[in-house]
Enzyme design. Structure first.
Site, PDB file in Angstrom:
ATOM      1  N   PHE A   1      -5.297  -1.078   2.533  1.00  0.00           N
ATOM      2  CA  PHE A   1      -4.274  -0.026   2.419  1.00  0.00           C
ATOM      3  C   PHE A   1      -4.528   1.105   3.402  1.00  0.00           C
ATOM      4  O   PHE A   1      -4.271   2.271   3.109  1.00  0.00           O
ATOM      5  CB  PHE A   1      -4.183   0.479   0.969  1.00  0.00           C
ATOM      6  CG  PHE A   1      -4.089  -0.639  -0.026  1.00  0.00           C
ATOM      7  CD1 PHE A   1      -2.948  -1.435  -0.058  1.00  0.00           C
ATOM      8  CD2 PHE A   1      -5.128  -0.940  -0.869  1.00  0.00           C
ATOM      9  CE1 PHE A   1      -2.862  -2.500  -0.941  1.00  0.00           C
ATOM     10  CE2 PHE A   1      -5.052  -2.003  -1.749  1.00  0.00           C
ATOM     11  CZ  PHE A   1      -3.910  -2.790  -1.795  1.00  0.00           C
TER      12      PHE A   1
ATOM     13  N   LYS B   1      10.662  -7.376  10.776  1.00  0.00           N
ATOM     14  CA  LYS B   1      10.045  -6.052  10.718  1.00  0.00           C
ATOM     15  C   LYS B   1       8.891  -6.106   9.720  1.00  0.00           C
ATOM     16  O   LYS B   1       8.928  -6.884   8.770  1.00  0.00           O
ATOM     17  CB  LYS B   1      11.069  -5.010  10.259  1.00  0.00           C
ATOM     18  CG  LYS B   1      12.257  -4.821  11.217  1.00  0.00           C
ATOM     19  CD  LYS B   1      13.298  -3.860  10.639  1.00  0.00           C
ATOM     20  CE  LYS B   1      14.465  -3.696  11.608  1.00  0.00           C
ATOM     21  NZ  LYS B   1      15.555  -2.857  11.040  1.00  0.00           N
ATOM     22  N   GLY B   2       7.896  -5.248   9.936  1.00  0.00           N
ATOM     23  CA  GLY B   2       6.755  -5.225   9.026  1.00  0.00           C
ATOM     24  C   GLY B   2       7.162  -4.746   7.644  1.00  0.00           C
ATOM     25  O   GLY B   2       8.080  -3.936   7.497  1.00  0.00           O
TER      26      GLY B   2
ATOM     27  N   ASN C   1       8.202 -15.056   4.679  1.00  0.00           N
ATOM     28  CA  ASN C   1       7.795 -15.803   3.485  1.00  0.00           C
ATOM     29  C   ASN C   1       8.217 -15.013   2.249  1.00  0.00           C
ATOM     30  O   ASN C   1       7.506 -14.114   1.816  1.00  0.00           O
ATOM     31  CB  ASN C   1       6.285 -16.042   3.502  1.00  0.00           C
ATOM     32  CG  ASN C   1       5.829 -16.862   2.306  1.00  0.00           C
ATOM     33  OD1 ASN C   1       6.655 -17.369   1.529  1.00  0.00           O
ATOM     34  ND2 ASN C   1       4.538 -17.007   2.161  1.00  0.00           N
TER      35      ASN C   1
ATOM     36  N   THR D   1      -2.155  -9.315   2.557  1.00  0.00           N
ATOM     37  CA  THR D   1      -0.752  -9.238   2.937  1.00  0.00           C
ATOM     38  C   THR D   1      -0.071 -10.597   2.949  1.00  0.00           C
ATOM     39  O   THR D   1       1.154 -10.674   2.856  1.00  0.00           O
ATOM     40  CB  THR D   1      -0.633  -8.666   4.353  1.00  0.00           C
ATOM     41  OG1 THR D   1      -1.418  -9.491   5.233  1.00  0.00           O
ATOM     42  CG2 THR D   1      -1.152  -7.250   4.420  1.00  0.00           C
TER      43      THR D   1
ATOM     44  N   ILE E   1      12.905 -12.113   6.728  1.00  0.00           N
ATOM     45  CA  ILE E   1      11.759 -12.183   5.826  1.00  0.00           C
ATOM     46  C   ILE E   1      11.121 -13.556   5.998  1.00  0.00           C
ATOM     47  O   ILE E   1      11.742 -14.586   5.735  1.00  0.00           O
ATOM     48  CB  ILE E   1      12.199 -11.947   4.367  1.00  0.00           C
ATOM     49  CG1 ILE E   1      12.836 -10.548   4.227  1.00  0.00           C
ATOM     50  CG2 ILE E   1      11.027 -12.117   3.414  1.00  0.00           C
ATOM     51  CD1 ILE E   1      11.931  -9.379   4.558  1.00  0.00           C
TER      52      ILE E   1
ATOM     53  N   GLY F   1       4.565  -4.136   5.000  1.00  0.00           N
ATOM     54  CA  GLY F   1       3.402  -3.747   4.203  1.00  0.00           C
ATOM     55  C   GLY F   1       3.490  -2.342   3.636  1.00  0.00           C
ATOM     56  O   GLY F   1       2.837  -2.027   2.655  1.00  0.00           O
ATOM     57  N   GLU F   2       4.288  -1.492   4.257  1.00  0.00           N
ATOM     58  CA  GLU F   2       4.237  -0.090   3.863  1.00  0.00           C
ATOM     59  C   GLU F   2       5.522   0.455   3.261  1.00  0.00           C
ATOM     60  O   GLU F   2       5.499   1.374   2.451  1.00  0.00           O
ATOM     61  CB  GLU F   2       3.792   0.737   5.075  1.00  0.00           C
ATOM     62  CG  GLU F   2       2.312   0.488   5.317  1.00  0.00           C
ATOM     63  CD  GLU F   2       1.826   0.886   6.687  1.00  0.00           C
ATOM     64  OE1 GLU F   2       1.200   1.933   6.771  1.00  0.00           O
ATOM     65  OE2 GLU F   2       2.055   0.154   7.653  1.00  0.00           O
TER      66      GLU F   2
ATOM     67  N   GLY G   1       1.284  -5.726  12.038  1.00  0.00           N
ATOM     68  CA  GLY G   1       0.473  -6.933  12.138  1.00  0.00           C
ATOM     69  C   GLY G   1       1.293  -8.175  12.400  1.00  0.00           C
ATOM     70  O   GLY G   1       1.163  -8.814  13.457  1.00  0.00           O
TER      71      GLY G   1
END
Lengths: 685, 160
Positions: free
Chosen positions: A225, A645-646, A575, A453, A573, A648-649, A494
């Site tokens: 994180f 696009k990422g 997965n 992730t 997206i 994770g956040e 990432g």
């Protein structure tokens, strides 16, 4: 819907995290922390500790190996007599067992000349200054138009100050390193981090080595994180200890020591001014942020940056001021900048909705920006409105009675709230290798890190797509600095960065393949430096909308979140199975931020008082009820070969504001200071 | 130094241990059972949960000497393809995986007490096991799924 590739290893206990590599002749480290918040070390008395059976060495400023100076002063471990914050590592014991090391560490006597410490963040602190850049490389201040005049002339004005407390990342796996030096002078680190390439280059610098002389292995990482995105002092300390003792050294930072030594989100004080017409259309946006940093490392949380691109307004000012306090160094925590910044901005938008009587969803739709207000660049894609509309329909928003404080069931007040989310969609340069093996399978290599992730699985899916083969034929190798160089798992960059390199390597491999694979296989390498640098200029961001329902107990002041929905626009997206969990996990951390999480600074001792998971509350299973995350279709050709696009956040961004806005809807009271604890709520009921 | 006899994952061990040695360190550092991780050192996170004589314990707060004469089951000792492991894998009830061994062991103990828990009963039953990644939705789903499977008669399980 792809199963996680390493899922079975994780459910059977076979996945190896940093601490668990079987090595012979291992020694264990326990660190000694400073007991003053500021001052000078006068003497370190290690005699008692060294006299204990099983103690191999005691490291302190007097005998620690000298290190090369690097930008991050946190990594100058045991290099100075100065104490920059309470809890800083000032000595370490290396012993035959963890128990002996921990006991001996308590017998190391450190004598200090303490000085008065300054540990509390205040908006009027005389030490506040404008950093040259804020995190992410953005300018500290921006201004366009005449925001003060426009604000003064606005028909409707919001002028409010919001605060967020210090919050600690608390990945479940503590920061852990097993360090050993090989006979040829190579430093090997089994380490818990978000990017082995970054740890490799930084540690090489610190120890005066060539990068090739440092190997970092991080096959499985138990969460980060952000806190494992840059090497922390623990990895330097473990490497020093291994050099001094000539033995492999294991060091897992005890949870209680993580509070001072492995990073946290700075507290913020944010003044937001919104000036709008009676129809809610913004004319002025002013967002001014005050945050803290430490004496050894400058970190400037970019909390006002999202106000630069979120809504259209002709007049705008954003400003960041930070102050160096005698406190542990703040660092990245999930969506640094956006997370605290969007709590303030999206709370202020809700206040504007209340003042104008415009529905909060409609208010955001009305202020949607057709292009990036700050740069004037077109958005590569911007589907905030679609997220708001989709969420409103799914959540049942249209039936909402806007009046606050009128829905009561027994001793419970009910309310709903909305907030928008955004996060930059970045891609950074990197490398990857794809190999065709003689048995018809493929091996794809990149020094990525899967900190939970789902990166390993997502990259394998991306590679299989690019190679036009079955997922089962792709072997994904990540988590080792010997693999092609890669950026950290951070900034939600990432998958985009590593994935681009993987696609290019796979494409290059396909070009080389013609029929039979020779016994040594066929290999292709790709570097994306040129491709990433020469991309067309666009404002690239993901967007989202959170909808939350809260129930507020009239007798206890406790806020519960029975239902929460997030709708996101994040490109393709890759997965869905992993992505939904990422979004929901981010939203859950947002519930923690809204209601629970707070590291309390003790002014007398200069330390966070609640330094463990008993006293710092992260959401438990019983705190979390129904949370769902969905996404709207979004085809964006300007991102990367995957169109992704990422993710994770963005799940945490805006989540706390949606809850705070729902609490206002439930109670009629506005909570501008997080977390919204029972004590704070009861005072307003 | 006290001598203890412990049965761990079906094997018997006899060892001299320091009285202060924690069970989790005995399992990890002495027996090499590193599938059980350590998360918080203060009994809050539950990552180190194992079964002792069939009941879940947080092994960071049990001394190795307290396990003397007892039977310990770690995640590594579950029979291959335990329904709870399959459910956690298939429902994607994990991300970083660090809480997973403890979460699985606590869930098995939860089903021992209540073979058919509701979603809310699962949420309350697992409140001592922290997950920082997933938001728990899939964990609750996995435990429900495993409960359904584990209530089936053994004969049915064999043929399925």
């Amino acid at each position: 819907m792809t199963d996680r590739l390493e899922g079975w290893e994780k459910v059977t206990g076979a996945a190896r995290y940093a601490y668990e590599y079987p090595l012979e002749n291992v020694a264990y480290l326990a660190a000694v922390q400073a007991t003053v918040a500021r001052g000078e070390i006068l003497a370190v008395d290690a005699e008692a500790a060294l006299g204990m059976p099983g103690v191999l060495a005691v490291l302190s400023g007097g005998n620690a190996p000298r290190l090369a100076p690097v930008d991050d002063g946190e990594l100058a471990v045991l290099q100075s007599r100065r104490v920059a914050y309470r809890g800083q590592f000032v000595a370490a014991v290396i012993a035959e067992t963890p128990e002996t090391a921990a006991e001996a560490a308590r017998h190391v006597r450190v004598e200090y000349a303490p000085e008065a410490a300054d540990v509390l963040l205040r908006a009027d602190h005389e030490g506040l200054y404008a950093p040259e850049k804020v995190n992410g490389g953005f300018p500290a201040d921006t201004e366009s138009g005449d925001p003060d005049a426009a604000f003064a002339a606005s028909a409707v004005r919001v002028d409010a100050t919001y605060t967020t407390p210090a919050e600690h990342n608390n990945p479940m796996e503590p920061h852990t390193t097993v360090a050993l030096w090989e006979d040829d002078g190579t430093l090997v680190l089994y380490d818990s981090n978000q990017g082995p390439s970054a740890v490799q280059s930084t540690l090489a610098e610190v120890f005066g080595l060539e990068p090739a002389q440092v190997r970092v292995i991080s096959e499985h990482v138990g969460g980060g994180f952000g806190s494992k995105g840059t090497p922390r002092p623990n990895v330097v300390l473990a490497a020093m200890a291994a050099r001094v003792t000539g033995r492999p050294v294991k060091f897992a930072v005890p949870r209680r020591q993580m509070w001072a030594t492995t990073g946290y989100r700075t507290p913020t004080i944010q003044r937001v001014r919104l000036g709008a017409g009676l129809d809610g259309r913004l004319d002025a946006v002013i967002h001014e942020v005050v945050a803290q940093t430490s004496a050894v490392r400058e970190f400037a949380e970019q909390a006002a940056v999202p106000a630069r691109m979120m809504y259209r307004a002709a007049n705008r000012r954003t400003r960041h001021r930070i102050v160096r306090l005698d406190v542990p160094s703040p660092s990245w925590m999930r969506a640094p900048g956006e997370t605290p910044g969007m709590f303030a901005l999206e709370s202020a938008m809700d206040e504007l909705a209340v003042l104008t009587g415009v529905d909060p969803v409609e208010l955001r739709v009305r202020n949607d920006a057709p292009e990036d207000p700050e740069s004037g660049l077109p958005f590569s894609s911007r589907n905030l409105v679609a997220c708001l509309r989709e969420g409103a329909a799914r959540f049942g928003w249209d039936a909402r009675d806007p009046r606050p404080g009128v829905r009561r069931e027994g001793r419970t007040l009910l309310g709903t709230g909305v907030a928008a989310a955004t996060y930059p969609a970045s891609t950074r340069p990197g490398e990857a290798v794809a190999r065709a093996e003689p048995d018809g399978t493929f091996t794809v290599r990149v020094a990525a890190a899967d900190i939970g992730t789902g990166a390993r699985t997502a990259l394998a899916v991306i590679a299989a797509d690019a190679l036009k083969t079955d997922l089962g034929k792709v072997r994904m190798e990540i988590g080792d600095s010997r693999l092609p160089r890669a950026v950290v798992a951070g900034g939600s960059a990432g998958t985009s960065s590593w994935g681009t390199a993987v696609v290019r390597a796979c494409e290059a491999l396909l070009v080389r393949l013609n029929g039979e694979i020779p016994p040594e296989g066929v290999e292709a390498r790709a570097s994306t430096a040129d491709e990433v640098r020469s991309r067309q200029k666009y404002a690239r961001h993901a967007f989202g909308a959170h909808f939350a329902e809260v129930a507020v107990d009239l007798d206890t002041g406790e806020v519960r979140v029975p239902r929460m929905l997030g709708v996101f626009a994040a490109g393709r997206i890759i997965n869905p199975k992993a992505a939904r969990s990422q979004f929901v996990g981010g939203m859950t951390m947002g519930i923690g931020m809204a209601l629970l999480e707070e590291s309390i600074m003790d002014e007398a001792f200069g330390d966070h008082v609640n330094r463990d998971l008993a006293q710092y509350h992260v959401p438990t299973c019983a705190d979390i009820r129904k949370i769902d995350a969905v996404w709207v279709p979004e085809a964006d050709p300007h991102l990367n070969p995957m169109g992704a696009k990422g993710i994770g956040e963005i799940g945490i961004v805006g989540a706390a504001a949606a809850i705070a806005n729902a609490v206002h809807h439930a109670t009629g009271a506005r909570f501008r200071d997080l977390p919204i604890t029972p004590a704070r709520v009861l005072a307003e009921l | 130094m006290p001598r203890i006899r412990v049965e761990v994952d079906g094997s018997s061990y006899e060892d001299d241990v320091e009285p202060r040695l924690l069970l989790v360190h005995y399992l990890r550092d002495r027996l090499g059972k590193v599938g059980t991780p350590v998360g918080c050192d203060t009994t809050n996170c539950g990552a180190c949960t194992v079964l002792m004589d069939g009941l879940s314990v947080k092994s960071c707060s049990v001394l190795a000497v307290q396990a003397d004469g007892r039977e310990v089951t770690t995640v590594e000792g579950l029979r291959a393809g335990h329904p709870m492991q399959r459910a956690f894998h298939e429902e994607h009830a994990l991300q970083c995986g660090y809480c997973t061994p403890g979460m699985i062991m606590a869930s098995i103990d939860l089903l021992r007490e209540n073979a058919d828990p509701s979603e809310d009963e699962i949420r309350d039953g697992l409140e001592g096991n922290l997950c920082r990644c997933t938001g728990y939705q899939n964990i609750v789903r996995a435990v429900r799924r495993a409960a359904t499977e584990m209530r089936r008669p053994a004969s049915e399980e064999v043929t399925s």
